[in-house]
Design an enzyme around this catalytic site. Structure first.
Site, short mmCIF file in Angstrom:
data_model
loop_
_atom_site.label_atom_id
_atom_site.label_comp_id
_atom_site.label_asym_id
_atom_site.label_seq_id
_atom_site.Cartn_x
_atom_site.Cartn_y
_atom_site.Cartn_z
CB CYS A 30 4.40 3.52 -1.31
SG CYS A 30 3.75 3.61 0.33
CD GLU A 49 15.74 6.00 -9.66
OE1 GLU A 49 16.18 6.70 -10.59
OE2 GLU A 49 15.23 6.49 -8.63
CD GLU A 58 13.24 -2.65 3.51
OE1 GLU A 58 12.15 -2.51 2.92
OE2 GLU A 58 14.20 -1.88 3.36
CD GLU A 77 7.27 -0.52 3.30
OE1 GLU A 77 7.67 0.00 2.24
OE2 GLU A 77 6.28 -0.10 3.92
CE LYS A 85 2.40 6.72 -6.56
NZ LYS A 85 3.39 5.77 -6.02
CB SER A 139 11.01 0.66 2.88
OG SER A 139 10.82 -0.41 2.00
CB CYS A 155 -3.26 8.26 -2.15
SG CYS A 155 -1.53 7.82 -2.21
CD GLU A 212 6.83 6.11 -7.70
OE1 GLU A 212 5.66 5.91 -8.08
OE2 GLU A 212 7.22 5.81 -6.57
FE1 HC1 Z 1 -1.10 5.92 -3.43
FE2 HC1 Z 1 0.31 3.81 -3.43
S1 HC1 Z 1 -1.34 4.26 -1.92
S2 HC1 Z 1 1.18 5.92 -3.18
O1 HC1 Z 1 -1.03 6.85 -1.87
O2 HC1 Z 1 1.48 3.08 -2.12
O3 HC1 Z 1 -0.74 7.80 -5.65
O4 HC1 Z 1 -3.99 5.67 -3.99
O5 HC1 Z 1 -1.25 4.17 -5.81
O6 HC1 Z 1 2.21 3.32 -5.69
O7 HC1 Z 1 -0.96 1.12 -3.86
C1 HC1 Z 1 -0.98 7.16 -4.79
C2 HC1 Z 1 -2.97 5.86 -3.79
C3 HC1 Z 1 -0.89 4.50 -4.76
C4 HC1 Z 1 1.49 3.43 -4.82
C5 HC1 Z 1 -0.47 2.10 -3.72
#
Ligand code: HC1
Length: 567
Positions: free
Chosen positions: A298, A365, A281, A278, A357, A318, A501, A360
């Site tokens: 993220c 994809e 980028e 990132e 998550k 990103s 998080c 996700e």
């Molecule tokens: Fe997160 Fe991440 S920090 S998004 O907040 O970018 O869930 O903890 O795992 O993927 O590394 C959450 C936390 C986590 C991702 C990272």
């Protein structure tokens, strides 16, 4: 200040304070159920009733402001009887499934029934006509267990400004659901789980996938690897009675090994990798005139939010996948090759503070490795449940180290877990890569803390970088409106959940502002304790580029670590 008397005690409170709060400040506890400080103050459950001298009826203390000379009694026979009766009526259509309920022993209704001394079910009324809704990839709605307190509605509408759920129908048929009683899976829900975090019962809870993980662990054909998100290490202890924010990284590793995982790795490793990709980028967009500001990608609830509500701003995102997904893609390629294991036999589990998550991991994809990159994402709460089922006494475990190489990380990876952390990690690396100088002080305090929107400017070799950080989607909206209005930023971090998080929808219950602050402090403690604190110094990430990826933004990175978005 306003002077009043509560239970014979002289109390002073600032104007606008509720009787409930004034009593709390004087050490007098009034029971509550629907109340959620500053989020849901609507007086609907009538559990916090008190007697106010001169009033014709008992008053809900959470919505009654203090007045000069007021005389309040919180503990009369009439008050106790009315609270009890109201609770009994709420319980009259609540399923009596406590023995098998996911919130048993952590249910506010159950706890209140015990506190108010309810020992029989005097009323058995008609039950809710609505069935549980399993359509969401992240959350289960069970209207049978809903007490209509509206906490979830307030969080979704005000804190997240998503409004995926609202009260539908009228009277006894009232139900909290998406518009037109659509299944949650069809609604513009971002799967953040903030509703589950504030639900007093199990009316909304995460989709339980522990069964799939138990099955994989028991399968001799499967090589089961686990990754732990940054924010889990400062909250998992709470599932076993520890103070919020206690850093339990080594015990988390030991516990996962005891559960039977073949390798225990760390999402922090791919958090460091995310900074490399990132950061590159950002520098590329700055140098080549790409779309700015660049916005972090993220947090999957945030991604779904921008896809639904601001699709015209998608070019700002990103293209980096989240660290969770980068990890999955590398576990089934780089690690599989290194370990000589057929990737189709590798099963990747994530331990995340997050319900989104799950969504996700299941996105179509997310199969850069040629397989489903992440097989199952469990929440912190689900891991706590598995550890309890396995009889693992978490707090007494001796600390252990992560496995190599996907378990090697820096403090920059850890701070991803708190709002401002991705930005700070990126700045630590961008500064050194652009200026070629060592950062004099690598802590960027201007982007830390729980203020909703944070802004600062950083000087990179004579170029001023304007950055901003938002957490919670109402704050994200505010920043996006500023971007649309032409405010000049270069880089923005957005995290879906309040606090980042550490305040994720999969974290231990309760999670409130104070608990978020303590977990954030734990995150920064963990960073300070790391020997390396800048992502570009991570030796395992350096080796990954050398042995496998080539260079940041290279062909392989593009295939495995970057993605596209759906408008
Ligand atoms: Fe997160 Fe991440 S920090 S998004 O907040 O970018 O869930 O903890 O795992 O993927 O590394 C959450 C936390 C986590 C991702 C990272």
């Amino acid at each position: 200040l306003i002077n009043l008397t509560i239970d014979g005690v002289q109390v002073q409170a600032v104007p606008g304070t509720s009787v409930l709060e004034a009593a709390g400040q004087a050490g007098i506890k009034i029971p509550t159920l629907c109340y959620l400080k500053e989020i849901n103050e609507i007086g609907s459950c009538r559990i916090c009733l008190v007697e106010v001298e001169g009033a014709r009826t008992l008053q809900a203390s959470c919505v009654t402001p203090v007045t000069e000379g007021m005389v309040v009694r919180t503990n009369t026979p009439e008050v106790r009887q009315a609270r009890k009766l109201n609770l009994e009526l709420i319980m009259s259509n609540h399923p009596q499934e406590c023995l098998i309920c996911p919130r048993s022993t952590n249910c506010e209704l159950q706890q209140l029934a015990a506190e108010l001394g309810i020992s029989e079910l005097r009323f058995t009324g008609a039950m809710s006509p609505y069935e549980p809704d399993f359509s969401s990839p992240s959350l289960v709605r069970d209207p049978r267990k809903c007490i209509l307190c509206r906490r979830c509605v307030s969080v979704c509408e005000n804190v997240q400004q998503v409004s995926a759920i609202a009260p539908q129908e009228r009277g006894f048929d009232t139900v909290v659901a998406p518009a037109f009683l659509e299944p949650l899976g069809n609604a513009a829900c971002v799967n953040c789980g903030q509703c589950a975090l504030v639900c007093p019962t199990a009316a909304i809870h995460e989709k339980d996938q522990t069964g799939e993980v138990w099955a994989a662990l028991a399968d001799p054909e499967k090589h089961v690897v686990v990754q732990t998100a940054p924010a889990v290490r400062v909250s998992i202890g709470e599932m076993f009675g520890a103070e919020p924010g206690r850093v339990a990284t080594g015990q988390l590793v030991a516990a996962l090994r005891k559960l039977g995982f073949d390798r225990v790795f760390d999402t922090d490793f791919t958090a460091d990798l995310t900074i490399m990709e990132e950061g590159s980028e950002l520098i590329k967009r700055l140098q080549e005139g790409g779309t700015l500001p660049l916005i972090t990608s993220c947090s999957p609830g945030w991604i779904k939010f921008i896809e639904h509500f601001y699709p015209d701003l998608l070019p700002h995102l990103s293209t980096c996948k989240s660290p969770q997904q980068m990890f999955g893609a590398l576990a089934k390629t780089y690690y599989a090759q290194k370990a000589g294991i057929d990737p189709s036999n590798i099963f990747v589990v994530s331990i995340m503070p997050c319900t989104a998550k799950k969504f996700e991991a299941g996105r179509e994809e997310m199969n850069g490795s040629g397989h489903r990159d992440v097989d199952v994402a469990l929440t912190t709460r689900e891991l706590g449940k598995m550890l309890k089922e396995a009889g693992i006494d978490f707090n007494s475990l001796a600390e252990e180290e992560y496995d190599s190489p996907l378990g090697i990380s820096t403090g920059a990876g850890v701070i991803f877990g708190s709002t401002g952390g991705v930005m700070e990690a990126a700045l630590r690396t961008a500064y050194e890569l652009v200026t070629g100088e060592t950062l004099p002080d690598l802590e960027f305090h201007a982007v830390r803390g729980l203020e909703g929107v944070k802004e600062t400017s950083v000087n990179l070799n004579g170029t001023t970088l304007n950055v901003a950080v938002a957490h919670g989607l109402a704050n994200a909206r505010e920043i996006l409106e500023r971007v649309s209005g032409g405010q000049e930023y270069h880089f923005i971090e957005i995290m879906c959940c309040p606090g980042g998080c550490i305040g994720g929808g999969g974290q231990p219950i309760p999670t409130d502002r104070e608990i978020r602050a303590r977990r954030a402090a734990g995150i920064y403690d963990a960073d300070r304790a790391m020997p390396l604190r800048k992502s570009h110094e991570n030796p395992a990430v350096q080796a990954l580029y050398k042995e496998f990826l080539g260079e940041p933004l290279g062909h392989k990175s593009h295939e495995l670590l970057h993605t596209h978005y759906l408008a």
